[in-house]
Scaffold this motif. Structure first.
Motif, PDB file in Angstrom:
ATOM      1  N   UNK A  52      49.021  58.111  -4.498  1.00  0.00           N
ATOM      2  CA  UNK A  52      48.278  59.311  -4.130  1.00  0.00           C
ATOM      3  C   UNK A  52      47.038  59.499  -4.996  1.00  0.00           C
ATOM      4  N   UNK A  53      47.128  59.108  -6.276  1.00  0.00           N
ATOM      5  CA  UNK A  53      45.964  59.231  -7.151  1.00  0.00           C
ATOM      6  C   UNK A  53      44.872  58.267  -6.705  1.00  0.00           C
ATOM      7  N   UNK A  54      45.259  57.080  -6.254  1.00  0.00           N
ATOM      8  CA  UNK A  54      44.280  56.129  -5.731  1.00  0.00           C
ATOM      9  C   UNK A  54      43.588  56.705  -4.500  1.00  0.00           C
ATOM     10  N   UNK A  55      44.388  57.331  -3.638  1.00  0.00           N
ATOM     11  CA  UNK A  55      43.826  57.932  -2.434  1.00  0.00           C
ATOM     12  C   UNK A  55      42.868  59.073  -2.789  1.00  0.00           C
ATOM     13  N   UNK A  56      43.304  59.964  -3.682  1.00  0.00           N
ATOM     14  CA  UNK A  56      42.483  61.114  -4.041  1.00  0.00           C
ATOM     15  C   UNK A  56      41.193  60.675  -4.727  1.00  0.00           C
ATOM     16  N   UNK A  57      41.280  59.631  -5.538  1.00  0.00           N
ATOM     17  CA  UNK A  57      40.079  59.138  -6.212  1.00  0.00           C
ATOM     18  C   UNK A  57      39.059  58.665  -5.187  1.00  0.00           C
ATOM     19  N   UNK A  58      39.535  57.898  -4.200  1.00  0.00           N
ATOM     20  CA  UNK A  58      38.636  57.409  -3.154  1.00  0.00           C
ATOM     21  C   UNK A  58      38.078  58.571  -2.333  1.00  0.00           C
ATOM     22  N   UNK A  59      38.934  59.549  -2.026  1.00  0.00           N
ATOM     23  CA  UNK A  59      38.515  60.694  -1.216  1.00  0.00           C
ATOM     24  C   UNK A  59      37.460  61.528  -1.945  1.00  0.00           C
ATOM     25  N   UNK A  60      37.704  61.786  -3.236  1.00  0.00           N
ATOM     26  CA  UNK A  60      36.785  62.615  -4.015  1.00  0.00           C
ATOM     27  C   UNK A  60      35.458  61.908  -4.228  1.00  0.00           C
ATOM     28  N   UNK A  89      68.797  58.923  -4.161  1.00  0.00           N
ATOM     29  CA  UNK A  89      69.209  57.782  -4.969  1.00  0.00           C
ATOM     30  C   UNK A  89      70.317  58.226  -5.908  1.00  0.00           C
ATOM     31  N   UNK A  90      71.249  57.359  -6.145  1.00  0.00           N
ATOM     32  CA  UNK A  90      72.303  57.681  -7.093  1.00  0.00           C
ATOM     33  C   UNK A  90      71.786  57.627  -8.522  1.00  0.00           C
ATOM     34  N   UNK A  91      70.833  56.742  -8.786  1.00  0.00           N
ATOM     35  CA  UNK A  91      70.310  56.550 -10.121  1.00  0.00           C
ATOM     36  C   UNK A  91      69.111  57.468 -10.332  1.00  0.00           C
ATOM     37  N   UNK A  92      69.192  58.358 -11.339  1.00  0.00           N
ATOM     38  CA  UNK A  92      68.107  59.294 -11.626  1.00  0.00           C
ATOM     39  C   UNK A  92      66.836  58.560 -12.002  1.00  0.00           C
ATOM     40  N   UNK A  93      66.964  57.481 -12.775  1.00  0.00           N
ATOM     41  CA  UNK A  93      65.795  56.717 -13.184  1.00  0.00           C
ATOM     42  C   UNK A  93      65.079  56.136 -11.970  1.00  0.00           C
ATOM     43  N   UNK A  94      65.834  55.763 -10.947  1.00  0.00           N
ATOM     44  CA  UNK A  94      65.230  55.217  -9.734  1.00  0.00           C
ATOM     45  C   UNK A  94      64.436  56.286  -9.006  1.00  0.00           C
ATOM     46  N   UNK A  95      64.950  57.518  -9.004  1.00  0.00           N
ATOM     47  CA  UNK A  95      64.231  58.624  -8.368  1.00  0.00           C
ATOM     48  C   UNK A  95      62.890  58.837  -9.060  1.00  0.00           C
ATOM     49  N   UNK A  96      62.921  58.875 -10.406  1.00  0.00           N
ATOM     50  CA  UNK A  96      61.701  59.087 -11.182  1.00  0.00           C
ATOM     51  C   UNK A  96      60.708  57.972 -10.929  1.00  0.00           C
ATOM     52  N   UNK A  97      61.214  56.734 -10.863  1.00  0.00           N
ATOM     53  CA  UNK A  97      60.340  55.583 -10.649  1.00  0.00           C
ATOM     54  C   UNK A  97      59.695  55.641  -9.275  1.00  0.00           C
ATOM     55  N   UNK A  98      60.459  56.080  -8.247  1.00  0.00           N
ATOM     56  CA  UNK A  98      59.895  56.221  -6.909  1.00  0.00           C
ATOM     57  C   UNK A  98      58.832  57.313  -6.876  1.00  0.00           C
ATOM     58  N   UNK A  99      59.087  58.418  -7.568  1.00  0.00           N
ATOM     59  CA  UNK A  99      58.108  59.497  -7.641  1.00  0.00           C
ATOM     60  C   UNK A  99      56.842  59.032  -8.347  1.00  0.00           C
ATOM     61  N   UNK A 100      57.038  58.272  -9.431  1.00  0.00           N
ATOM     62  CA  UNK A 100      55.897  57.780 -10.190  1.00  0.00           C
ATOM     63  C   UNK A 100      55.037  56.834  -9.343  1.00  0.00           C
ATOM     64  N   UNK A 101      55.688  55.973  -8.570  1.00  0.00           N
ATOM     65  CA  UNK A 101      54.954  55.041  -7.718  1.00  0.00           C
ATOM     66  C   UNK A 101      54.183  55.795  -6.640  1.00  0.00           C
ATOM     67  N   UNK A 102      54.822  56.834  -6.082  1.00  0.00           N
ATOM     68  CA  UNK A 102      54.134  57.639  -5.067  1.00  0.00           C
ATOM     69  C   UNK A 102      52.909  58.326  -5.671  1.00  0.00           C
ATOM     70  N   UNK A 103      53.051  58.840  -6.889  1.00  0.00           N
ATOM     71  CA  UNK A 103      51.930  59.507  -7.538  1.00  0.00           C
ATOM     72  C   UNK A 103      50.784  58.529  -7.789  1.00  0.00           C
ATOM     73  N   UNK A 104      51.110  57.294  -8.158  1.00  0.00           N
ATOM     74  CA  UNK A 104      50.066  56.296  -8.365  1.00  0.00           C
ATOM     75  C   UNK A 104      49.274  56.068  -7.086  1.00  0.00           C
TER      76      UNK A 104
END
Length: 372
Positions: A342-350, A325-340
């Protein structure tokens, strides 16, 4: 002997999970758009408006014209912009009205700051503010001496005021998925704090030593940040039972990690660990240890053969493609959404893993290979 659970091709499982979440969000979005265009939704909104006007004692002539809602009426514009009315709508009614008057709820991207009228409700015991564009928490938070729960997840908060240390009765603080880069040392004065969630801020690199005073903490989540080591203050939290420091930049664990003798769950996946210290074997109550196996070259045999009932989970986590992404804020936002996600997945898995009532006494290896 104990048992070992090893999951291979975890990235494929996660991909399946993400696909399901994405499809569900698309369905929800389409349904929301359909309702917004529906005549029934418009009637519902107008009826709610009438009810609110009646509650506030606004004369019928102000909001009705020839029997219909007059959307051009000036008073209705005022209604839509009045924080007190919006806030009252956010607070639920019904049988729990007496209890709910102690709870403040606020959500929606139309909010960029907290309503001024909040200052008048110093008796509140809980704040639940989420999915807003609010960036700062006002210093007057110090006057809320009865506050027990402060849930501020998924906003745009970039710093916490030092006055937060005045909340001596605070038990839960959740500032996950905001824009925090640091935590005020005054937080260490919240001596009754039991749960601290700082996950998903992406930029926190350390915690102040003053947080060592939080001896009542049992739950700490600092995942999805930029920690290079476990903070010293965390190692001094003597009652800690759950520590999630996954998705950081840990290269090693402290040799004295066994001083956390009450710790039951330790989540370390998605770091840069190359080995696990033998001290983990000396933690009597540790029942779940989750790591990513890509970089690990040394794991104490005693961990896999533990007789204490430890569930050791090694997740083979393939590198995720970098989002360009050209916009750094967009990169961070995409990473943050992915982490959300993954945390939902890990919570269910655990939760599923912990609920397994019977586990074999021998070493078990589970291999999963899924194709989309």
């Amino acid at each position: 002997m104990g048992h070992q659970v090893i999951i291979f091709d975890f990235s494929v499982i996660r991909g399946l999970w993400e696909t399901r979440v994405k499809k569900n969000k698309e369905r929800q979005k389409k349904e929301k758009e359909r309702l917004e265009k529906s005549a029934l939704e418009k009637i519902k909104q107008e009826w709610n408006l009438i009810l609110e006007c009646r509650k506030k004692g606004i004369p019928q002539s102000k909001y009705l014209k020839n029997g219909f809602v007059d959307i051009n009426e000036k008073d209705l514009d005022t209604y839509g912009k009045t924080p007190q009315l919006k806030k009252s709508r956010a607070l639920p009614d019904g049988a729990n009205k007496e209890q709910n008057k102690f709870i403040f709820q606020l959500s929606g991207e139309q909010w960029t700051e907290l309503p001024d009228s909040l200052k008048e409700r110093t008796y509140l015991k809980e704040w639940h503010v989420y999915n807003t564009l609010i960036q700062t928490i006002p210093t007057y938070i110090a006057i809320f001496q009865d506050l027990r729960v402060l849930e501020l997840s998924k906003n745009q908060i970039n710093h916490l005021p030092a006055e937060i240390g005045c909340l001596k009765n605070l038990k839960v603080l959740n500032v996950s998925f905001n824009n925090l880069k640091s935590v005020p040392p005054e937080l260490g004065d919240c001596e009754n704090l039991e749960k601290l969630d700082l996950s998903g801020n992406m930029e926190i690199t350390e915690l102040p030593f003053e947080l060592s005073n939080l001896k009542q903490l049992t739950f700490v989540d600092v995942s999805a940040n930029k920690f290079h080591s476990i903070p010293i203050c965390v190692l001094r939290m003597s009652n800690l039972q759950w520590l999630d420091i996954s998705s950081n930049s840990l290269k090693d664990l402290p040799e004295d990690i066994d001083r956390l003798d009450e710790l039951q769950t330790l989540l370390l996946q998605k770091n840069k660990l190359t080995y696990l210290p033998r001290a983990l074997v000396n933690m009597p109550k540790l029942s779940l240890l989750v790591v990513s196996g890509d970089d690990l070259v040394e794991i104490p045999t005693a961990i896999c053969e533990s007789t204490t009932g430890l569930k050791f989970v090694s997740l083979k986590d393939s590198p995720v493609e970098t989002i360009v992404c050209e916009d750094t804020e967009e990169i961070i936002e995409n990473e943050r959404e992915r982490e959300q996600i993954e945390k939902e997945f890990m919570k269910a898995y655990i939760e599923d893993l912990m609920e397994r009532g019977s586990t074999p006494s021998y070493t078990t290896k589970v291999m999963l290979s899924l194709q989309l």
